[in-house]
Design a protein around this motif. Structure first.
Motif, PDB file in Angstrom:
ATOM      1  N   LYS A 183       0.722  -1.398  -0.022  1.00  0.00           N
ATOM      2  CA  LYS A 183      -0.041   0.080  -0.091  1.00  0.00           C
ATOM      3  C   LYS A 183       0.848   1.137  -0.055  1.00  0.00           C
ATOM      4  O   LYS A 183       2.103   1.457   0.492  1.00  0.00           O
ATOM      5  N   LYS A 184       0.131   2.265  -0.459  1.00  0.00           N
ATOM      6  CA  LYS A 184       0.845   3.618  -0.339  1.00  0.00           C
ATOM      7  C   LYS A 184       1.244   4.261   0.830  1.00  0.00           C
ATOM      8  O   LYS A 184       2.363   4.649   0.925  1.00  0.00           O
ATOM      9  N   GLN A 185       0.495   3.850   1.967  1.00  0.00           N
ATOM     10  CA  GLN A 185       0.715   3.940   3.229  1.00  0.00           C
ATOM     11  C   GLN A 185       1.934   3.545   3.591  1.00  0.00           C
ATOM     12  O   GLN A 185       2.968   4.216   4.626  1.00  0.00           O
TER      13      GLN A 185
ATOM     14  N   PHE B 299       4.750   2.933   1.846  1.00  0.00           N
ATOM     15  CA  PHE B 299       5.537   3.936   1.243  1.00  0.00           C
ATOM     16  C   PHE B 299       5.746   5.248   1.949  1.00  0.00           C
ATOM     17  O   PHE B 299       6.964   5.458   2.249  1.00  0.00           O
ATOM     18  N   ILE B 300       4.710   5.718   2.485  1.00  0.00           N
ATOM     19  CA  ILE B 300       4.839   6.968   3.117  1.00  0.00           C
ATOM     20  C   ILE B 300       5.505   6.730   4.426  1.00  0.00           C
ATOM     21  O   ILE B 300       6.301   7.443   4.997  1.00  0.00           O
TER      22      ILE B 300
ATOM     23  N   VAL C 282       4.972  10.025  -6.539  1.00  0.00           N
ATOM     24  CA  VAL C 282       4.323   8.718  -6.149  1.00  0.00           C
ATOM     25  C   VAL C 282       3.308   8.680  -5.434  1.00  0.00           C
ATOM     26  O   VAL C 282       2.301   8.109  -5.454  1.00  0.00           O
ATOM     27  N   VAL C 283       3.029   9.724  -4.361  1.00  0.00           N
ATOM     28  CA  VAL C 283       2.198   9.965  -3.435  1.00  0.00           C
ATOM     29  C   VAL C 283       0.798  10.387  -4.037  1.00  0.00           C
ATOM     30  O   VAL C 283      -0.127   9.829  -3.782  1.00  0.00           O
TER      31      VAL C 283
ATOM     32  N   THR D 280       0.118   8.846  -8.545  1.00  0.00           N
ATOM     33  CA  THR D 280       0.146   7.512  -8.857  1.00  0.00           C
ATOM     34  C   THR D 280      -0.932   6.810  -8.133  1.00  0.00           C
ATOM     35  O   THR D 280      -1.297   7.025  -6.973  1.00  0.00           O
ATOM     36  N   ASP D 281      -1.516   5.672  -8.503  1.00  0.00           N
ATOM     37  CA  ASP D 281      -2.210   4.690  -7.840  1.00  0.00           C
ATOM     38  C   ASP D 281      -1.724   3.300  -8.310  1.00  0.00           C
ATOM     39  O   ASP D 281      -2.414   2.404  -9.055  1.00  0.00           O
TER      40      ASP D 281
ATOM     41  N   TYR E 166       3.026  -1.102  -4.057  1.00  0.00           N
ATOM     42  CA  TYR E 166       4.199  -0.111  -3.882  1.00  0.00           C
ATOM     43  C   TYR E 166       5.387  -0.727  -3.258  1.00  0.00           C
ATOM     44  O   TYR E 166       6.354   0.162  -2.946  1.00  0.00           O
TER      45      TYR E 166
ATOM     46  N   SER F 167       9.155   0.784  -2.410  1.00  0.00           N
ATOM     47  CA  SER F 167       9.452   1.027  -0.953  1.00  0.00           C
ATOM     48  C   SER F 167      10.770   0.294  -0.787  1.00  0.00           C
ATOM     49  O   SER F 167      11.614   0.933   0.286  1.00  0.00           O
TER      50      SER F 167
END
Length: 171
Positions: free
Chosen positions: A6-8, A10-11, A69-70, A73-74, A78, A82
């Motif tokens: 998930k994107k979270q 990566f963040i 990226v954040v 993108t979707d 991820y 990462s």
């Protein structure tokens, strides 16, 4: 392990990594007698402005890539991107404390650790750049171009300036 995709994640990797790097830089610099000036080693004053420029461009480039990226993108997964950031962040956390050790008590083993850490940052940057290059994003073409250029500048700085040129002059 769906969270890793998930994107979270990566963040979170970026936030934890930046905190870790900040802490390692703080403690690493605090152990150097002359602070940040010791990091130059024997680097000639004449080429230091090049470092200021490439460091600034690398920073701007990685920030723009992160924004792409954040926010633009979707991705389905991820985790591959990462992993690149994890390699960059962990190796970045190590090189400055190793360098502080080298300044205080130089050994061949410490020098090897510094070189490996810097090469890992450069390698992680290469994989990050490659992922930006291969990423499909027809909806935000200009943002993708910006991310590719930005990650390319980051790769250039970390691999060429940090992993190759800096060690040549430092020692």
């Amino acid at each position: 392990m769906k969270f890793l995709e998930k994107k979270q994640f990566f963040i979170l990797v970026n936030i934890i990594g930046l905190i870790g790097i900040s802490i390692s830089y703080y403690f690493g610099l605090s152990e150097m007698p002359n602070g940040i000036h010791d990091l130059w080693g024997n680097t000639p004053i004449s080429i230091r402005p090049i470092y200021y420029i490439t460091t600034s461009l690398a920073f701007i480039g990685i920030v723009l890539s992160f924004i792409f990226v954040v926010f633009k993108t979707d991705l389905f997964n991820y985790y591959p991107i990462s992993r690149s950031i994890i390699v960059i962040m962990v190796a970045s956390m190590l090189w400055l404390p190793y360098t502080a050790d080298m300044i205080q008590e130089p050994t061949s083993f410490t020098w090897i650790k510094i070189r490996i850490a810097l090469l890992l940052v450069g390698l992680g940057s290469w994989f990050f750049f490659r992922r930006m290059w291969l990423m499909g994003n027809k909806e935000h073409k200009n943002w993708k171009k910006t991310a590719v250029i930005g990650s390319g500048l980051f790769f250039f700085h970390t691999m060429v300036m940090d992993a190759l040129i800096w060690p040549y002059f430092f020692r």
